[in-house]
Design a protein around this motif. Structure first.
Motif, PDB file in Angstrom:
ATOM      1  N   ILE A 129     -20.834 -43.927  -9.083  1.00  0.00           N
ATOM      2  CA  ILE A 129     -20.618 -42.484  -9.026  1.00  0.00           C
ATOM      3  C   ILE A 129     -19.695 -42.036 -10.158  1.00  0.00           C
ATOM      4  N   GLU A 130     -18.633 -42.798 -10.392  1.00  0.00           N
ATOM      5  CA  GLU A 130     -17.697 -42.461 -11.471  1.00  0.00           C
ATOM      6  C   GLU A 130     -18.402 -42.467 -12.821  1.00  0.00           C
ATOM      7  N   HIS A 133     -20.776 -39.482 -13.129  1.00  0.00           N
ATOM      8  CA  HIS A 133     -19.982 -38.265 -13.347  1.00  0.00           C
ATOM      9  C   HIS A 133     -19.523 -38.172 -14.799  1.00  0.00           C
ATOM     10  N   GLU A 134     -19.117 -39.289 -15.380  1.00  0.00           N
ATOM     11  CA  GLU A 134     -18.694 -39.301 -16.778  1.00  0.00           C
ATOM     12  C   GLU A 134     -19.834 -38.930 -17.723  1.00  0.00           C
ATOM     13  N   VAL A 139     -23.457 -35.598  -8.962  1.00  0.00           N
ATOM     14  CA  VAL A 139     -23.184 -36.564  -7.891  1.00  0.00           C
ATOM     15  C   VAL A 139     -22.249 -35.903  -6.874  1.00  0.00           C
ATOM     16  N   GLU A 141     -18.843 -35.667  -4.480  1.00  0.00           N
ATOM     17  CA  GLU A 141     -17.469 -36.162  -4.564  1.00  0.00           C
ATOM     18  C   GLU A 141     -17.368 -37.456  -3.769  1.00  0.00           C
ATOM     19  N   ARG A 270     -28.798 -34.658  -6.667  1.00  0.00           N
ATOM     20  CA  ARG A 270     -27.545 -35.387  -6.849  1.00  0.00           C
ATOM     21  C   ARG A 270     -27.745 -36.820  -6.364  1.00  0.00           C
TER      22      ARG A 270
END
Length: 376
Positions: A129-130, A133-134, A139, A141, A270
């Motif tokens: 997920i991180e 997101h980058e 996605v 939280e 997402r």
């Protein structure tokens, strides 16, 4: 290279398929076998599903990837040399152990799996997920559950809680914020904001950042609300398709990759998690010979659309009372024995699950799953 040359090369090849207990492994064997390839299967628990197929010329029982990794890799190397294997195609979570030793194996054959560092990042739910997101991809939280997270989140909302390393939706729960707990010991868990919308899935075969073959699909029936799909149908979703292509391109990904999405009322997809391996979406491409060409030659084909009929696992559907007009992915008139072998295979795993006091889903992957431990 002309189409005639591609077909000739395929007919002269030998493929080693691992994870031979699974229906997707059987599908892969049939895809290659129908194209004239010599198909060899390696399986650690002795499941008979693929062994019974007319398209499988040789079947090997090998040590557990998880508990006897060195012996497992040694066995694969011996098979590759003995059978003259040209390409190794993992289908289940043994892919992590194969990828960890990809350097050794790739000296003797092509290994259709990405580098271990890539798989490690995608299999870990919070790191995936991180990373997404980058990349600027949509996605939910997501946090690793801790005392600090519990103190900061909005307790009036709903959340999804699941282990950082898991599969089949095992132990996934949907809970209200006020019911969230953290015991501070054992495994790590992630907590995600619960998203309203339709759950869709994506499966793709990619090479060097290009999606060559794939499908967006939805579940028609599941074993449980958060469990694996047992019947599925191809659909169209431009948002999910764009997400898939952008992620694959950004990672220069090569191999098989799958995502689970929630698509909201506005049509925005997402991704909630990634499975960097084969999933049920492969069955929806089984009538497309381009799958083999995508794996072998990097030849592209359009993403699978709704022209494909719904498919599913007829035997599990009987146990959960699922109904529907879908084609069984195991039974084929030209290759009928795996349907019988499936019953024997599931019975064997079920008896072991009862003996070991594990769920059937846990027992099915106990000897080959990877939960973030160091691999020898």
């Amino acid at each position: 290279m002309s189409p005639g040359e591609i077909v000739l090369r395929e007919r002269l090849g030998t493929v080693l398929v691992t994870g031979g207990r699974s229906p997707v492994a059987l599908e892969m064997c049939r895809l290659f076998g129908r194209r004239g390839w010599t198909v060899v299967v390696a399986e650690s628990e002795g499941g008979l599903l693929c062994a019974a197929s007319r398209y499988v010329q040789a079947y090997y029982q090998v040590p557990s990837p998880r508990f006897r990794t060195a012996a497992f890799i040694a066995a694969l190397l011996e098979i590759v040399r003995a059978e003259g294997v040209g390409i190794l195609v993992p289908t289940c979570e043994e892919i992590f152990y194969i990828s960890r030793h990809r350097g050794r194996l790739s000296r003797y054959c092509q290994v259709f799996a990405p580098e271990f560092s890539i798989l490690e990042r995608l299999h870990c739910k919070d790191r995936f997920i991180e990373h997404a997101h980058e990349l600027g991809l949509a996605v939910p939280e997501t946090w690793v559950l801790s005392e600090q997270v519990l103190a900061a989140i909005d307790r009036s909302r709903k959340y999804v809680v699941k282990p950082v390393y898991s599969r089949f939706g095992c132990e996934t729960k949907i809970v209200s914020g006020k019911d969230l707990r953290w015991e501070g010991r054992g495994r790590q868990w992630v907590v995600q904001t619960f998203l309203e919308g339709e759950e869709l899935h994506a499966y793709a075969i990619a090479r060097e950042g290009r999606v060559l073959s794939g499908v967006i699909y939805k579940a028609l029936a599941k074993e449980a609300a958060t469990g694996p799909s047992i019947a599925f149908e191809a659909v169209e979703c431009s948002s999910a398709e764009k997400w898939l292509r952008r992620f694959v391109e950004a990672n220069a990904f090569s191999g098989q990759i799958s995502f689970d999405f929630i698509v909201d009322a506005a049509g925005t997809a997402r991704a909630i998690e990634c499975n960097p391996r084969a999933t049920s979406g492969l069955h929806l491409l089984a009538e497309d010979a381009a799958v083999v060409r995508a794996i072998i030659d990097g030849a592209p084909s359009p993403l699978g659309k709704t022209r494909l009929k719904p498919k599913g696992l007829r035997l599990p559907s009987l146990f959960v009372g699922a109904r529907g007009d879908f084609k069984d992915v195991v039974f084929r008139w030209e290759d009928p024995l795996p349907a019988l072998a499936q019953c024997v295979t599931i019975l064997g795993f079920l008896l072991r699950a009862l003996w070991n006091r594990r769920s059937l889903e846990e027992e099915l992957v106990h000897d080959l799953c990877w939960n973030g431990e160091p691999i020898e």
